[in-house]
Design a protein around this motif. Structure first.
Motif, short mmCIF file in Angstrom:
data_model
loop_
_atom_site.label_atom_id
_atom_site.label_comp_id
_atom_site.label_asym_id
_atom_site.label_seq_id
_atom_site.Cartn_x
_atom_site.Cartn_y
_atom_site.Cartn_z
N LEU B 50 3.42 -5.46 5.79
CA LEU B 50 2.38 -4.96 4.89
C LEU B 50 1.92 -3.57 5.30
CD1 LEU B 50 0.16 -8.16 4.76
CD2 LEU B 50 1.90 -7.47 3.12
N ARG B 70 -2.48 -7.90 -1.54
CA ARG B 70 -1.19 -7.40 -1.04
C ARG B 70 -0.15 -8.51 -0.96
NH1 ARG B 70 -3.53 -3.78 3.47
NH2 ARG B 70 -3.78 -1.95 2.18
N TYR B 511 -3.15 -1.60 -1.99
CA TYR B 511 -3.47 -3.00 -1.74
C TYR B 511 -2.83 -3.94 -2.76
CZ TYR B 511 -7.74 -2.02 -4.59
OH TYR B 511 -8.63 -1.64 -5.55
N LEU B 513 1.06 -5.36 -3.72
CA LEU B 513 2.46 -5.33 -3.28
C LEU B 513 3.26 -6.49 -3.86
CD1 LEU B 513 4.67 -4.05 -1.48
CD2 LEU B 513 3.97 -5.62 0.31
#
Lengths: 276, 522
Positions: B50, B70, B511, B513
């Motif tokens: 991340l 995320r 933030y 993904l």
């Protein structure tokens, strides 16, 4: 047999001294040797690999790493010499006085040194620098404050072992005052063996300075300094390994040279290799 | 040392996992069924890194909500898509009733990962829980929340035009408040395409596809999100330890450029990088002309190149263009040495003693650039070099900890990095936090009546065009008065192993993904 070995020792010492002098001269006259200004940026040639124009490549601002290493030697070696000089002189004087006088003076001085020695040297230095603020001057002060204790210990024990010799007694009976005794009869005896330790210490001080600069506690940018060059290079380890490689090799070579100098000195001064 | 250890450990883990594979294959003669299942499970598993690894998973705590969005675990009522537009998510529609009232219609048929149905009551309870526990809760300016049939009605304390955007802030991720919420810091129950199967502090988050998901169930059945340092993400993906890395350090990317397996997917991010200037009256930089001189002297193309290794764009205004606030209409300070010198003269600085540095009243102008000793000094050194060319002498000061001087405004120039300009899908909060008089984050102590007036205007600008016009005005005021020097915006980079994962969308806001759209490639 002994003679051959003795000659070999002298040759080794000569070579080590020669190498050390060469490095010192290069650092001193770096402004003459350096092909480029170590601070001049070249934004068209960022992170350039070693080539004929830039022997050791360029860094993240396009500065010539070769020139930076030459100039960096000035900073690194100068500080290492300065710190070693300060701590050896103060350490030896304090140790000699302490051992010679004994009693309360000895007690006070040695308790202070015990207190300083209770902390691991490098951690204490880091703490002091963090407290006083980063920068080369503070680095020198911090290293000097923590480094003298070993010299004091060594010289004190040496003074204690010779203090009661007959020739000292005779000098005293002959009317020499304590300062003269220290100056003329004690220091000349204890300093040669300590020289070994001093020259080896230069190498370790070089490493300490590099280490602290690597942590960002020593040299402040853009002053070229080997340790800080490593610190800058670590982020580019993959894309521009030469930024790490060359300062690293130079630090290594210098530390080895000053350690060898110490070894060679020990062999010459103290052929029986008895521990000092 | 730590990094080496981590690398060694990763290597050891990889070796161990490979050894495990070998064993499984050799067993396959005896129980082929069992192995094929586990092999399939293994095939539909990916490892990712991340952008940052935040400790904790409860949206009501600090910034933990960002982990949830995320990882594709948590969902908000509305979200921001890759074009920076608001999109419905758990609310399938919303409307503004009046200046202070908003109505969100909650989507039907949404289930939490534990099977509980999403109701407007849970939405109300969940958001109230976040407001109560999160220190940023008051930023939403919510006065009351009511349930009206299938709708949730929000009333704000005052006209707050950025309200809908603020409902995309991940702290408002909806959690199942009817379940036991005591362990939500490690295993929150949310509605996203994945749920947290296991959370290991400082190490990893194990995600598994949520079979109850209201939209298309994700093709990739399980994901491990590992805590990997941004400097080593590139190496990790090249070594095959991870299949996707969000936010690798730009300086490491040359290793993957031209690699057939690893794609570099990028979009200009919404974070900006700037240096604070101390605007206090007793500081030399309290003079706007001097600030402008410093800004004009900077060749931002070079700064972007030095900072981002080709993955940054120069920036002269408060918002990167990707945010969509018409930054191109703002006139910032483009590189112009003559103009810089002119501004210096206007500020009363001249090189009267011909020592190469400008002075005033017989004293050289000397400024300090402060930065944290753990950060890269390359940009500071570049600026020092550029300012030297207009005769401004600067000294770089590396500090163990910059938070004290930041708080006390005890600096000349302070390097800062990576402010998220739209942390709730909208830039108003960022503007107010950083440059409103007396705001806690206004480290440069900038005050401007003009700017405050624009902020007030923003509060009441509900119309989109009106809002953007206000943002342009705010940027122009800031550019003219330069309380900061905007330098560059980093690209949001995601490295994707294209042999393993497909259909990855990279969002300007970092933030976001993991999505349910990711496909498995072979």
């Amino acid at each position: 047999m002994d003679k051959i070995k003795r000659n070999r020792d002298y040759i080794a010492l000569f070579m080590a001294v020669f190498a050390a002098i060469v490095f010192i001269l290069i650092a001193t006259f770096s402004y003459k040797f350096a092909p480029n200004n170590p601070l001049a940026t070249d934004y068209d040639n960022l992170l350039k690999a070693p080539c004929s124009q830039y022997f050791f490549g360029t860094d993240q601002l396009g500065r010539d790493i070769f020139s930076r290493i030459l100039y960096g030697g000035r900073t690194s070696l100068l500080i290492a010499f300065l710190v070693t000089a300060i701590i050896s002189v103060t350490g030896i004087v304090i140790g000699a006085v302490s051992g010679f006088c004994g009693g309360v003076v000895d007690g006070i001085l040695m308790r202070i040194s015990d207190m300083l020695m209770a902390f691991p040297g490098s951690i204490f230095t880091i703490a002091l620098v963090s407290f006083m603020g980063t920068g080369l001057v503070n680095l020198i002060i911090a290293m000097s404050l923590t480094g003298w204790t070993y010299y004091a210990r060594l010289s004190r024990s040496m003074v204690l072992s010779i203090k009661n010799n007959n020739y000292i007694e005779q000098a005293r009976l002959g009317g020499a005052n304590p300062i003269k005794v220290l100056n003329c009869y004690i220091l000349p005896v204890i300093i040669p063996p300590l020289l070994v330790y001093i020259s080896q210490d230069i190498g370790s001080k070089l490493l300490t300075i590099a280490g602290l600069s690597l942590l960002g506690l020593g040299s402040q940018p853009p002053t070229p300094e080997w340790g800080y060059m490593l610190s800058e290079g670590k982020e580019y380890m993959n894309s521009a390994p030469w930024m790490l490689l060359f300062p690293g090799i130079i630090i290594l070579i210098n530390v080895i040279v000053f350690n060898l100098l110490g070894d060679a000195l020990q062999n010459v001064l103290n052929p029986k290799k008895s521990a000092i | 040392m730590k990094k080496t250890l981590v690398l060694l450990m990763i290597a050891a883990m990889t070796f161990a996992s490979l050894a495990g594979c070998g064993k499984e294959v050799s067993k396959s003669d005896k129980s082929s069924d069992k192995v094929s299942v586990s092999k399939e499970a293994q095939d539909s598993h990916v490892n990712i890194a991340l952008f940052t690894y935040i400790e904790g998973m409860d949206p009501a705590t600090d910034w933990c909500g960002w982990n949830l969005t995320r990882c594709g675990v948590g969902e908000t009522l509305v979200t921001v898509n890759e074009n920076m537009e608001i999109e419905p998510l758990l609310a399938d529609s919303y409307e503004q009733v009046d200046d202070t009232t908003y109505s969100f219609h909650i989507r039907k048929g949404v289930k939490f990962s534990n099977g509980t149905e999403l109701t407007p009551e849970i939405v109300k309870a969940s958001i109230e829980r976040s407001i109560e526990n999160n220190s940023r809760g008051q930023d939403l300016k919510i006065d009351s929340i009511k349930v009206d049939g299938e709708n949730v009605i929000f009333t704000t304390k005052e006209p707050f035009s950025a309200f809908v955007y603020n409902m995309t802030e991940p702290m408002t991720v909806i959690v199942d408040t009817t379940a036991d919420t005591s362990n939500y810091d490690t295993k929150p129950i949310c509605t996203g395409p994945y749920y947290v199967k296991e959370y290991v502090s400082e190490e990893k988050i194990e995600l598994e596809a949520n079979e109850n998901y209201w939209d298309k169930v994700a093709e990739i059945k399980s994901i491990t999100a590992l805590n990997i340092d941004s400097d080593t993400k590139t190496d990790a993906i090249l070594a095959g330890d991870i299949d996707l890395a969000q936010g690798p350090a730009a300086t490491t990317l040359s290793n993957v450029e031209g690699n057939d397996d690893v794609d570099i997917v990028k979009v200009t991010g919404t974070r900006e990088n700037d240096f604070w200037l101390n605007c206090k009256e007793d500081s030399p930089l309290g003079d706007v002309n001097l600030r402008l001189a410093l800004s004009y002297a900077i060749d931002r193309d070079v700064v972007a190149k030095v900072a981002g290794n080709g993955y940054s764009s120069p920036l002269t205004t408060a918002f990167p263009e990707t945010v969509g606030y018409d930054s191109d209409k703002v006139k910032g300070q483009n590189y112009d040495v003559d103009k810089a010198k002119e501004c210096l003269e206007n500020a009363g600085y001249k090189d009267s003693d011909s020592d190469g540095y400008v002075d005033k009243n017989g004293e050289n102008l000397e400024l300090k650039i402060s930065l944290s000793s753990s950060s890269n000094s390359a940009v500071s050194e570049t600026l020092q070099d550029m300012w030297e060319k207009i005769g401004v002498k600067t000294e770089i000061e590396m500090l163990e900890d910059t938070s004290t001087i930041r708080k006390n405004g005890d600096f000349d120039i302070l390097a800062d990095s990576g402010w998220q300009t739209v942390n709730a899908g909208d830039g108003q909060k960022y503007l107010a936090n950083r440059w409103k008089t007396d705001s806690t984050d206004n480290y440069g102590k900038y005050t401007s009546e003009k700017f405050e007036a624009v902020l007030e205007k923003l509060d009441k600008a509900f119309d989109k065009d009106e809002r953007i016009a206000a943002f342009v005005e705010a940027q122009q005021v800031l550019a003219d008065e330069s309380p900061c020097i905007w330098l560059y915006a980093n690209d949001n980079i995601t490295l994707v192993n294209s042999k393993k994962i497909g259909n990855v969308t990279v969002f300007p806001i970092d933030y976001y993904l993991v999505t349910n759209e990711w496909t498995l490639e072979n």
